[in-house]
Each structure stands twice: as C-alpha cells, then as structure tokens.
Design an enzyme around this catalytic site. Structure first.
Site, PDB file in Angstrom:
ATOM      1  N   SER A  97     -53.178 -24.128  26.139  1.00  0.00           N
ATOM      2  CA  SER A  97     -53.154 -25.082  27.252  1.00  0.00           C
ATOM      3  C   SER A  97     -51.884 -25.043  28.079  1.00  0.00           C
ATOM      4  O   SER A  97     -51.798 -25.733  29.104  1.00  0.00           O
ATOM      5  CB  SER A  97     -53.366 -26.502  26.712  1.00  0.00           C
ATOM      6  OG  SER A  97     -54.658 -26.628  26.161  1.00  0.00           O
ATOM      7  N   GLU A 153       0.789  -1.231   0.000  1.00  0.00           N
ATOM      8  CA  GLU A 153       0.000   0.000   0.000  1.00  0.00           C
ATOM      9  C   GLU A 153       0.824   1.286   0.000  1.00  0.00           C
ATOM     10  O   GLU A 153       0.354   2.314  -0.470  1.00  0.00           O
ATOM     11  CB  GLU A 153      -0.954   0.004   1.199  1.00  0.00           C
ATOM     12  CG  GLU A 153      -2.054  -1.040   1.130  1.00  0.00           C
ATOM     13  CD  GLU A 153      -3.024  -0.793  -0.021  1.00  0.00           C
ATOM     14  OE1 GLU A 153      -3.284   0.390  -0.328  1.00  0.00           O
ATOM     15  OE2 GLU A 153      -3.495  -1.772  -0.625  1.00  0.00           O
TER      16      GLU A 153
END
Length: 766
Positions: free
Chosen positions: A462, A187
């Site tokens: 239930s 870079e």
C-alpha cells in the site's frame, strides 16, 4: 681403434699450477653467482616495497559535524555524549585541544584543528551554555557571543584497497617522542647502532627465554620486523630467515634510520575491525581511543606498544586482562630504565584501559558507507578512492543512527516471540534537504553484509497508493478528497489470460466511500477502481515524477504495490511528497577534498517542482488523517497526541512484507520488515514496521509537520457523508481543503443551532 682412457689421477698430475688457480677461480665464481642473484632479488624487493608511493591511503568518510548554534535543538546530555564519542577528555583545566570542562550546563571546549569542507579551523576554545532542550549561548575565548561553532566530525568508514589495509599516515616529526622512546625501549634498544640484525639482541632474548622457560622476548630488530611485515610470509623456515636477514641489511643500506623508523610506525599491524586491518600507530590511536596520537597519555601509548607483540592475543576488547598485563610490562621496562619512579609506575598501572567504545565495531556504519561508496564510484576511479587519501564529507548523523538502531532493536525484541529471524531495513532523510542521515541494512547494523536498505527489492504494497491518489487529485475538476469512490469487487484480465481480482485486507467491501477515507483506511478495492479510472499510464508517470526511476510494468497489480522497490527508492519517492512536490535526489555526499584539505568537489542540492503543491497538500491531509483515524493511528500510542505527522502503512500479499513510510517536519523515515526467505511474517505495516517508525520519531523528531494554508487552497466545512457544504457546529462536519474552484457548491440540510453556533463562536475567542 678406441682410445685408451686416461685415469683421473694421471690427468690431475698433468695439470700445471696456473690451471689449478683457474679452476679455483671458476669454482669461486660459480659459488658467488647464486649469492649475487639472491642479493639482487632481495635488493629489488626492498626497493620496490619502500618506494615513496607504496602506502595506500584509503578515502576517509566523515559524518556531519555537530553545529553548536544558539537555538539548535540539543540537550546537555547529548552534547557531552557527542564529545565523548569524539574522544574529548573531561578535565578540570582545559589546556589542550581535545578536552573540555563542564560546570552545570556550561561547557568549555578546546576544539581540535580540522580541515573542514569549507576550510581549515585552527584549535580554539569556546564556551557553550545549554538550555533545557536547546543550545543557549555560544562564546569565543574572549567571551564574545558568536553565531555558531562546530565540533570536528568523526570518521565512519573508508574505501579500502583489496588488501583491506587502512592507516593514517604519520611523519616521524609528528610522532610523539613518548611513543618513539617507548617503542625503542621495548622493541629495539640498539636500533640506532645495528645494521638491521643485532646478535646482541638475539643472545639477550635467548637468555631471557631460557630463564622464563618460554618465549617472552623476541630478538628481531625493528628493521627485521618491518621487512617481515612488509615482504615476507609467516612461514617458519631457514630460507625465510635468510631472506629476512639479507633484506634487513639491504634496507639499512638504502634508507636512513629515521626513514626506517617512520616506515615502521606506519606499517606495523595493530588490530582488526571486521575485515579492515588497522596498520600504524596513527590509526591505532583513533581505533582504540578515538583521539589523535599526540593526545594519548603514557598508559595509552603503552597499550599500543604492547600490541606490537600480538594484536589479537592482547586485544583490549576481547582480552582486556591480557592487554592490561602487557601494558604494565611495557611500563615496567620504562621504570627499569629510570624513566618512571616506583610511585609513578604504581599510579600508571592503576589506570583503566580508557577505550573509546565498547567493541571494535562500535563506530562502524557499513550500510551508510556502502551507500556513499556507490555514489563515489560514479564520480571517481577506484584507484583514486583507495590510494589518494580523499576526504568525503557526508550528512550522516551518528546520534540519529543510534536512535534508529535502538528503535529497530526494541521492535525486534517485541516481535521475537512471533518471528525469530525477522529482518529490518531503514532509511532516514532530512525533509528540508533530501540528505540521507541514517541507514540500517539489517538486524545487526554494525556488521557488513547484504544491505537490505539498498538491495532488498520487495513489493511495497500500500505504499504505492499515494501515487494513485495523487494522480487523481492532480485533476481537481474530476477528483477531490470528498469524491465518492467505488469500494466494490472488480475483475481485470491479465495478459496471460488470468484474472486479477484484488480484495480488501479484511475481505469486506465498503460500498461508496469518500476518497480521503479510502486512502486513510487503505482500501484496496476503491484504490484499484480509482487507478483504473484515472488510467494506468498516468499512475506510472506519477511514480516517475515522484522519483522512482526503476522501470515498472504497466499492469493493474502495480496500483496496489506489486512493484518491488528497495527502501532507499521508497524514501526517494516519499521525499518528494514530504517536500510539497519538489523532487530532490537523495544526497549522501556534500563535499570532497584531497588529503591536504584542498576542495575537489561540492554536491549542492537543486530541488525542482515536479508536481503542483496544491494536490500534494490534499494528499498530505489524507496522510495526516491516516495517522489520526486510519491504519497508522497506533503511532500515537508512543507519539504525543498533538504532534502532527503524516504517513502510510504498507503490507504485501500474504503479509510477507511490512512497510511504513512517514514524516514529520524534520525527518522522513522508511522502514521495512520481512524475512530473507520471503515467507509470511504475519505482520501488517501497522503491527510491524510502524513500531520502529513511531519509536524513532518519538526519540528523534523535534519539529512536527508544518501544515499551512496555501493561496490556491480553500478550506470549507463539509458534511462527511454527503460531501455538501456544512457548518462547524453540524454533526459530522469536517473542515477540509479543496483546490480553489473544486470546492462543493451545494449546501447540506443542517440548520443553524443557536446554542451550538454560540459555543462555536465563543471557542474562536477563548
């Protein structure tokens, strides 16, 4: 009279030489002022951007560490899977932390250093010998037998700032030299020579791009990239380039090269995980390879450096061919500089990418982390969670989570032909502690969104019935498991003048039925009659004692589950039942430490007995019967026939919601299935949610439900129809528990049968 105007030429001729110098000075100052203002603005921006506290360090959420203790239930396959998920490398020679060797069922593991909630553990070697289904022996590096050791836990999420940036802070001293040298080579080769801008790099990039006929190389320095990523937008304009140049120069003035390089290592954007942005090489190493940066090899470092050019375009998961090609270019540049021989270059290019997971979201558990965040928000300021790098330790178990996900996925595929858009939620807890160990928030569990486990308020059907029956059994002078109930139609006026007229699922009344049968077969009519007999207010109070803190209306329909609760709330309720009447708030965090590992808080569990264990024991008996003979019996299509589990099915009106809640000795799981639009699914609790539950328990549970006699419980043989005392050899006899003093006194008419009695006595000694 108006004055005569003097021409411009005349006025200029009249100026003395000193006036000319003044004019030039004024013009010069006038030109410099905007420039000075521009540089002052840029300078302020740079100073603010790179202040010492600039970087947010989000809180990290850790899963449970896997404990390796002799006798712990764990297979060799599961141990190796855990090591792989943690990024440990299998090597022939174990010479560095984060590696292991396997020879048959013996593992030599070089553990990484880690700051646990109870203190730091340095890197060290252990040897673990595995049995068929359990850990055999654990030894230290000297070969001495030790009680236990634990693997380092994995990060499962975090609490991120509004920008959704995440990073693991890395000092330049801790950055591997291999990474720094590769980054600079690719870079910015002249990084330590330029002043933020490199005309040479720009010229070189232009030549390379002209030769290639396309843009293959940029001319920006690392300093320019840092400024661009930190301070500027992606706008393409001359004004933006001017700001970039000025800010780069000022950055070099204010900060040393090492400070700039360290900032770059932590700031550079290297990928995305959902809405979470991956910044810095420290986190990228974990994100892609699930290893600390210092454990990466050259090929993996080259992958990360290659991503700087374009994390999305070169994503190793979405575009593996591009990622390999870019990595090879990076390796090629190292070879050009003489750092690699041609032979080494060829070997490194043959290496696979070596990613630790199949996708960016493979290690993401948003539903569980959402639950953790909600608990944290009660104790910590949002800013502290987003910026101070807190370490959050949870009991989350990735292995159990994967099994829960597999169970839900299998059930959804089985039901796909009946209902395509079916949704699911699931909560799993540890029975002995109340720890939440797994959570599923929807049919796509790795994607964040509506968390149904926490926020889907649906009628529980239930699943409410155990509260009704427990209220009754808490009065042993009135109710036992053999008390006959009226399973007959009833009609109750509502507050608005309408009538509440419940029905059984099959629309058939059963007359007089014993209490245990009414629960195990989930009869609505007998439950409603029982609830009204014991009193609505008492049932509502029982919901509270079981751990339901949400306000519930005191209306008859609540007896059959009109209450809308989230799966996490149902789990809290059933946790109390599974724990023999001890209430324990569900726990998702057991400790918090700061970024340096210093303990900040612990969250010990403090269970308290809220319901006497005797009636709970009777309720558990009926729930065992539910699984053996009642609505949950299809669980044994998958579970071993002799494996003891207790549970309850739940179905809301018009089969909109399918529920199941049940537990073994180790885990409790609550499952909900339904549609987000609240339409009918056509699924009962048994045909829908139970499929998920039984598959999960078959894969995850290793301890059946303990069901031991209690001192205040008397077991006797009773006739299943009359409820009178009987004998084991009598037809229809059941061996049933009673709270002492409530057992039947009358004996039935079964006379002793010599042969049956002899066989029964003989079985006692066989």
């Amino acid at each position: 009279m108006p004055q005569k105007k003097t021409s411009l030429r005349t006025r200029l001729r009249a100026l003395r030489p000193r006036s000319w110098r003044g004019l030039l000075l004024k013009l010069t100052i006038a030109g410099l002022v905007p420039l000075l203002i521009f540089f002052a603005y840029c300078d302020a921006q740079v100073r603010d951007a790179f202040a010492s506290d600039r970087y947010d360090q989000p809180a990290k959420v850790y899963a449970r560490p896997l404990v390796l203790a002799s006798g712990a239930v764990l297979t060799a396959y599961e141990l190796e899977e855990e090591l792989r998920n943690l990024g440990y490398r299998r090597l022939r020679m174990v010479s560095e932390p984060g590696s292991y060797r396997r020879e048959g069922d013996t593992f030599t593991i070089y553990l990484r250093p880690f700051d646990f909630a109870d203190g730091r553990r340095d890197a060290r070697k252990v040897t673990v010998t595995m049995g068929a289904t359990t850990v055999g022996v654990v030894r230290n590096e000297l070969g001495e037998r030790i009680a236990e050791e634990q693997l380092d836990p994995t990060v499962i999420g975090g609490v991120y700032p509004d920008r959704h940036e995440d990073r693991l802070m890395l000092s330049l001293e801790d950055a591997p030299e291999m990474l720094v040298e590769t980054l600079l080579q690719v870079e910015d080769r002249g990084f330590y020579e330029h002043w933020g801008i490199s005309p040479r790099s720009i010229a070189r990039a232009m030549l390379v791009n002209i030769k290639a006929g396309r843009t293959v190389q940029g001319g920006s320095t690392l300093t320019q990239q840092l400024v661009k990523n930190t301070l500027l937008t992606n706008e393409r304009s001359l004004w933006r380039k001017m700001k970039e140049a000025a800010m780069s120069l000022l950055t070099e003035v204010h900060y040393s090269k090492d400070e700039i390089l360290e900032a770059y290592l932590n700031e550079v954007y290297l990928g995305q995980e959902g809405n979470r942005a991956i910044h810095g090489f420290g986190l990228a190493a974990r994100h892609y390879f699930n290893r600390p940066l210092k454990e990466l090899d050259l090929s993996q470092v080259a992958v990360l450096v290659g991503l700087v050019k374009g994390p999305s375009y070169y994503s190793p998961w979405r575009h593996p061919e591009r990622a390999i090609s870019r990595r090879n270019i990076v390796l090629g540049e190292l070879a050009e500089e003489g750092w690699l021989t041609e032979e080494q270059l060829t070997l490194w290019k043959k290496e696979p990418l070596g990613l630790s997971k199949s996708s960016a979201l493979a290690g993401v558990y948003p539903a569980y982390v959402d639950l953790v965040r909600r608990q944290l928000s009660r104790d910590y300021a949002r800013q502290d969670l987003q910026k101070k790098g807190l370490r959050i330790f949870t009991p989350f178990d990735p292995t159990l989570q994967r099994r829960a996900e597999a169970a839900t996925s299998k059930a959804l595929k089985q039901l796909e032909s009946r209902q395509k858009d079916l949704q699911v939620a699931m909560v799993v807890t540890a029975v002995n502690s109340g720890d939440v160990v797994a959570v599923i928030g929807g049919r796509q569990p790795r994607y964040a969104g509506f968390n149904r486990a926490l926020d889907a308020l649906r009628p529980i059907g239930s699943l409410a019935k155990p509260a009704v029956y427990l209220t009754a059994l808490n009065e042993p002078n009135r109710y036992t498991l053999m008390t006959p109930l009226r399973d007959e139609p009833l009609s109750v006026p509502n507050a608005d003048g309408s009538l509440w007229k419940p029905q059984n699922y099959g629309k058939k009344a059963h007359g007089r039925v014993p209490l245990h049968e009414a629960l195990s077969h989930s009869y609505n009519l007998s439950t409603a009659n029982l609830g009204l007999d014991v009193g609505l207010s008492k049932v509502m109070e029982m919901f509270k004692r079981l751990g339901v803190h949400r306000p519930l209306l005191e209306v008859p329909s609540m007896l059959l589950g009109a209450a809308a609760l989230a799966p996490i709330e149902v789990a809290g309720m059933y946790q109390t039942i599974a724990a023999d009447g001890r209430y324990t708030p569900l726990r998702t965090i057991y400790a918090v430490s700061d970024a340096d590992g210093k303990p900040l808080a612990r969250y010990p569990q403090k269970p308290r007995q809220v319901i006497d264990s005797a009636p709970v024991h009777l309720l558990q008996y009926a729930m065992l019967e539910t699984m053996r003979e009642g609505t949950g019996k299809t669980a044994y299509n998958v579970l071993p026939k002799d494996y003891r589990v207790a549970g309850k099915t739940g179905t809301s009106n018009d089969t909109r919601d399918s529920w199941f809640a049940g537990f073994a000795g180790d885990y409790l799981a609550v499952v909900w299935m339904g549609l987000d639009n609240n339409a009918s699914t056509g699924l009962t609790g048994a045909s829908g949610a139970l499929r998920v539950w039984r598959q999960f328990m078959a894969e995850a549970s290793t301890e059946q439900m303990p069901f031991m006699r209690q001192s205040n419980i008397e077991y006797v043989w009773v006739d299943s129809e009359s409820g009178r005392l009987s004998q084991s050899w009598c037809d229809g006899a059941r061996y049933m528990p009673f709270i002492k003093g409530s057992e039947p006194r009358d004996r039935g008419g079964c006379a002793p049968d010599g042969e049956k009695m002899f066989n029964w006595i003989k079985q006692l000694f066989d």
